[in-house]
Motif scaffolding. Structure first.
Motif, mmCIF file in Angstrom:
data_model
loop_
_atom_site.group_PDB
_atom_site.id
_atom_site.type_symbol
_atom_site.label_atom_id
_atom_site.label_comp_id
_atom_site.label_asym_id
_atom_site.label_seq_id
_atom_site.Cartn_x
_atom_site.Cartn_y
_atom_site.Cartn_z
ATOM 1 N N MET A 382 0.811 -1.208 0.000
ATOM 2 C CA MET A 382 0.000 0.000 0.000
ATOM 3 C C MET A 382 0.851 1.267 0.000
ATOM 4 N N ASN A 383 1.893 1.320 0.801
ATOM 5 C CA ASN A 383 2.719 2.535 0.848
ATOM 6 C C ASN A 383 3.390 2.799 -0.492
ATOM 7 N N VAL A 384 3.850 1.724 -1.138
ATOM 8 C CA VAL A 384 4.472 1.879 -2.457
ATOM 9 C C VAL A 384 3.447 2.397 -3.461
ATOM 10 N N LYS A 385 2.248 1.815 -3.434
ATOM 11 C CA LYS A 385 1.199 2.223 -4.369
ATOM 12 C C LYS A 385 0.828 3.701 -4.161
ATOM 13 N N LYS A 386 0.655 4.107 -2.912
ATOM 14 C CA LYS A 386 0.246 5.482 -2.640
ATOM 15 C C LYS A 386 1.318 6.472 -3.072
ATOM 16 N N ASP A 387 2.569 6.106 -2.879
ATOM 17 C CA ASP A 387 3.658 6.976 -3.325
ATOM 18 C C ASP A 387 3.640 7.120 -4.842
ATOM 19 N N VAL A 388 3.450 6.007 -5.540
ATOM 20 C CA VAL A 388 3.403 6.028 -7.002
ATOM 21 C C VAL A 388 2.249 6.894 -7.491
ATOM 22 N N PHE A 389 1.082 6.769 -6.877
ATOM 23 C CA PHE A 389 -0.067 7.528 -7.350
ATOM 24 C C PHE A 389 0.059 9.012 -7.024
ATOM 25 N N GLY A 390 0.722 9.339 -5.945
ATOM 26 C CA GLY A 390 1.007 10.745 -5.679
ATOM 27 C C GLY A 390 1.877 11.340 -6.772
ATOM 28 N N ARG A 391 2.896 10.592 -7.195
ATOM 29 C CA ARG A 391 3.782 11.060 -8.272
ATOM 30 C C ARG A 391 3.034 11.137 -9.605
ATOM 31 N N LEU A 392 2.195 10.141 -9.884
ATOM 32 C CA LEU A 392 1.417 10.162 -11.119
ATOM 33 C C LEU A 392 0.486 11.364 -11.162
ATOM 34 N N ASP A 393 -0.154 11.655 -10.040
ATOM 35 C CA ASP A 393 -1.089 12.776 -9.968
ATOM 36 C C ASP A 393 -0.387 14.085 -10.302
ATOM 37 N N SER A 407 -4.315 -6.531 -6.799
ATOM 38 C CA SER A 407 -5.214 -7.682 -6.768
ATOM 39 C C SER A 407 -5.978 -7.788 -5.457
ATOM 40 N N THR A 408 -5.571 -7.001 -4.444
ATOM 41 C CA THR A 408 -6.239 -7.114 -3.137
ATOM 42 C C THR A 408 -6.400 -5.779 -2.410
ATOM 43 N N LEU A 409 -5.565 -4.793 -2.692
ATOM 44 C CA LEU A 409 -5.511 -3.589 -1.862
ATOM 45 C C LEU A 409 -6.690 -2.652 -2.103
ATOM 46 N N ARG A 416 -7.288 8.189 -2.724
ATOM 47 C CA ARG A 416 -7.184 9.355 -1.842
ATOM 48 C C ARG A 416 -5.778 9.936 -1.784
ATOM 49 N N SER A 417 -4.808 9.226 -2.346
ATOM 50 C CA SER A 417 -3.446 9.781 -2.390
ATOM 51 C C SER A 417 -3.273 10.718 -3.579
ATOM 52 N N THR A 418 -4.360 10.957 -4.342
ATOM 53 C CA THR A 418 -4.325 11.871 -5.478
ATOM 54 C C THR A 418 -5.335 13.002 -5.263
ATOM 55 N N LYS A 419 -5.269 13.999 -6.123
ATOM 56 C CA LYS A 419 -6.233 15.086 -6.118
ATOM 57 C C LYS A 419 -7.307 14.863 -7.181
ATOM 58 N N ARG A 420 -7.275 13.672 -7.798
ATOM 59 C CA ARG A 420 -8.253 13.352 -8.845
ATOM 60 C C ARG A 420 -8.881 11.978 -8.608
ATOM 61 N N PRO A 421 -9.469 11.729 -7.443
ATOM 62 C CA PRO A 421 -10.014 10.394 -7.151
ATOM 63 C C PRO A 421 -11.069 9.942 -8.154
#
Length: 701
Positions: A382-393, A407-409, A416-421
């Protein structure tokens, strides 16, 4: 009844145009229109010949499978229509384009001549719905193209193209340019040309060896399916007893097939697959965005497979990796996959190079900025995913859709780690992503309807079966498979061997059992999930016999050893070391060994899927029982002829299923607590297929 066949006359040619969009299935109104048109033209001395053609996209795509659920007396009169075509004193030319499949080909074979557009697909795919050709296909096709070619087409159900149909003698001419004009010209030249009726062609009776060999081959390839064997019997009977006797026998065998549980299951899957694209609660006015470019994060097995899907669809894709060695390894794997496909004759080397040109690797995150659609396929944390999506945003352009392949998270937490949910959702591909047809499209709490509709459209463009699901741990497929896998492990704790458990699933029709599937996926994946859940539950660690297998370094096929050993490649071989480990584990835990029957093993595995599926359905994580079935057929190898776990339970009877589940609950505890929805439906005498949420639509996740 609507007028589905239009009559027109051009000079001395009467044109009968089938107008039953989108693909001109042979539904009520079509046979009546054809017969009326034939009667009108044959009564008119100025008409010398007919052309039968389909409007818009297709000739006749086949019989209307929905009518199979009606009493036979309400079925469209296909046999009578074909008899009328064949008996017409004036020649009838079938002008075929698009598809002429199943009943469509049978109608065409009832005509005196057949011409085709170059792109035509023609065949007898009835076996794919668990039935056989029922309007003369098993009798006319062998007399038109020969016994061996006809058997292959009928038993396998695969269509052929126009050039092959011409080679076989199934069509008389391929028309370049305007099909109707070409067919009219052919009809004028065909006037007065004698044509032997297919029913009058005598087939040489082959030796018994021919049908003995054919029977062995069909039994081997059919793998328990009824329809291919019935096809063979119908063809054989017609060869040995003549056309009219063959037609009678074909009709009997058709009824046997259409009333079989296998056909009911296959027809359920056919229609359920077409329903999954309809998203409850989303207005049809919502339009899909155009996806011209894509990005993928991660060049590993999953990321590379996802990238191949875009390239296969002709969409340029940028693949980002943080490490040069990993990037080059990933691109090399993609090329190797394509080249292996080319070696099998499914691609040319030119096509390999074309697709590789659509895939660009990069180490620069900023190269993702212009992509319309970006899919993340990085480590399942989850922490890795949220970091990636913050950068993508921060990097991707406004309007770009950001998808996670988790597949599960929790997709909502990732969004919510982005400004474009509203532009974030899950796109859960199944491994290998470039092969598996299933795609779970995970709708988050704030996922916009436009994002969802665009993603469903993208799934179609990628030639995937996209099923919209809600957010929960594991979504639909993995949430259910976790219960299935846990029950498999529980039965080994009680005394079954992994091989006995897997063998029960083979007998049920699955290509792999739960332990074989785990070995293929990698045992470390399940290990990580169990350890995470143990920590969340406040435990020091998870300690099952499966955990102990992984802790020995046995991670499945990729390490050459898992639950089974793989000394001979991908063939699982029971391993005495694992049997000893399981024995010692039972002794240490004080577990008593007992014998489990195959029937018990089968019910406990399948009914765990059913019970969990009932919970998922009631919660609204899945919109329809058919959606769950499609996920299991396309994602987990559930035999299509059984219709999926929910349809299978409906066929068994929910009261019977519930009785077994209650018995397992008494003996094995709360992992078998019956789902409330199952209890309700069983009490009301209803099925999962009849269930509709009180709101009339799926709950928002």
């Amino acid at each position: 009844m609507p007028n589905l066949v239009h009559y027109e006359q051009r000079g001395d040619i009467a044109i009968l145009t089938i107008d039953n969009p989108p693909v001109n299935v042979f539904s009520p109104g079509v046979p009546e229109g054809i017969k009326e048109g034939l009667a009108r033209g044959n009564a008119d001395d100025s008409v010398k010949a007919f052309v039968l053609i389909g409007g818009e996209r297709s000739f006749i795509a086949g019989a209307d499978a929905k009518t199979f659920n009606l009493p036979p007396e309400q079925w469209p009169d296909m046999r009578g229509t074909i008899d009328a075509l064949e008996a017409s004193p004036k020649p009838v030319v079938a002008a075929m384009h698009g598809n002429a499949l199943g009943g469509g080909l049978e109608v065409a074979m009832g005509c005196h001549f057949r011409v085709a557009a170059p792109g035509l697909s023609v065949g007898q795919p009835e076996v794919k719905l668990g039935v056989i050709p029922g309007a003369g296909g098993t009798q006319r096709l062998p007399r038109l193209i020969g016994l061996e070619q006809a058997l292959t087409m009928i038993v396998k159900g695969d269509p052929i193209k126009a050039d092959k149909a011409l080679e076989f003698g199934l069509v008389d001419q391929i028309v370049e340019g305007d099909l109707l004009e070409g067919a009219i010209e052919f009809a004028r030249t065909a006037q007065g040309t004698p044509k032997i009726r297919d029913r009058d062609v005598r087939l040489a009776i082959p030796t018994h060896v021919f049908f003995d060999v054919a029977s062995e081959r069909v039994q081997r390839e059919a793998r328990g399916l009824l329809a291919p064997m019935l096809c063979l019997e119908a063809v054989k009977y017609g060869v040995e007893h003549g056309f009219d006797a063959g037609m009678r026998r074909e009709g009997e065998l058709f009824m046997e097939a259409v009333n079989s549980d296998q056909s009911k299951g296959l027809r359920h899957v056919f229609f359920a697959e077409r329903e999954v694209g309809k998203i409850p609660g989303v207005d049809r006015s919502v339009k899909s965005r155009d996806i011209a470019t894509a990005g993928v994060l991660g060049a590993g097995t999953m990321g590379g497979g996802i990238a191949m899907n875009f390239a296969n669809a002709g969409i340029p894709v940028v693949v980002y990796e943080a490490n040069e060695a990993n990037l080059q390894r990933g691109l090399a794997t993609i090329r190797k996959n394509y080249e292996n496909t080319a070696k099998k004759g499914r691609l040319t080397m030119e096509q390999v190079e074309e697709r590789m040109k659509l895939i660009r690797g990069t180490l620069d995150f900023a190269d993702l900025a212009s992509a319309d659609y970006v899919i993340e396929a990085v480590f399942e944390d989850m922490n890795v995913k949220k970091d990636v999506f913050g950068r993508l945003d921060a990097t991707c352009k406004p309007g770009a859709i950001l998808a996670t392949n988790t597949s599960t998270l929790d997709v909502n937490e990732i969004a919510r780690s982005t400004k474009r949910p509203g532009s974030v959702l899950g796109m859960h591909f199944f491994s290998p992503a470039n092969v598996m047809k299933l795609l779970e499209i995970v709708r988050g709490e704030e996922t916009s309807d436009e994002t969802l509709v665009t993603s469903v459209g993208l799934a179609r463009a990628l030639r995937k079966v996209g099923v919209v699901v809600g957010v929960c741990d594991g979504f639909v497929g993995n949430r259910m498979i976790n219960q299935y896998g846990r029950e498999a492990q529980q039965m080994v704790d009680e005394g079954a061997t992994p091989h006995e458990v897997d063998s029960a699933m083979h007998a049920f029709g699955l290509p792999m059992g739960p332990f074989e599937m785990s070995d293929m996926a990698g045992l470390d994946i399940g290990y990580a999930i169990r350890q995470r859940l143990a920590k969340e539950a406040g435990l020091e660690k998870s300690d099952t016999f499966m955990d102990r297998i992984v802790e020995l370094g046995r991670k499945g096929q990729k390490t050459g050893a898992g639950v089974y050993s793989y000394a001979n490649g991908r063939t699982p071989v029971p391993d005495p070391d694992v049997e000893s480990l399981i024995h010692n584990y039972r002794m240490e835990k004080g577990l008593l060994k007992r014998e489990l029957s195959r029937d018990e093993i089968t019910k406990r595995l399948i009914y765990q899927l059913v019970n969990e599926g009932a919970k998922i359905l009631e919660e609204g994580v899945a919109s329809r029982a058919g959606d769950i079935d499609i996920i299991y057929v396309y994602g987990y190898g559930f035999p299509a002829y059984r219709g999926g776990p929910m349809f299978y339970a409906d066929q068994v009877g929910l009261a019977s299923v519930l009785a077994d589940i209650r018995g397992f609950h008494e003996r094995h505890g709360d992992t078998w607590k019956p789902a409330p929805l199952l209890e309700t439906l069983a009490a009301e005498g209803k099925t999962f297929a009849q269930y509709v949420r009180a709101s009339g639509e799926s709950a928002r996740p």
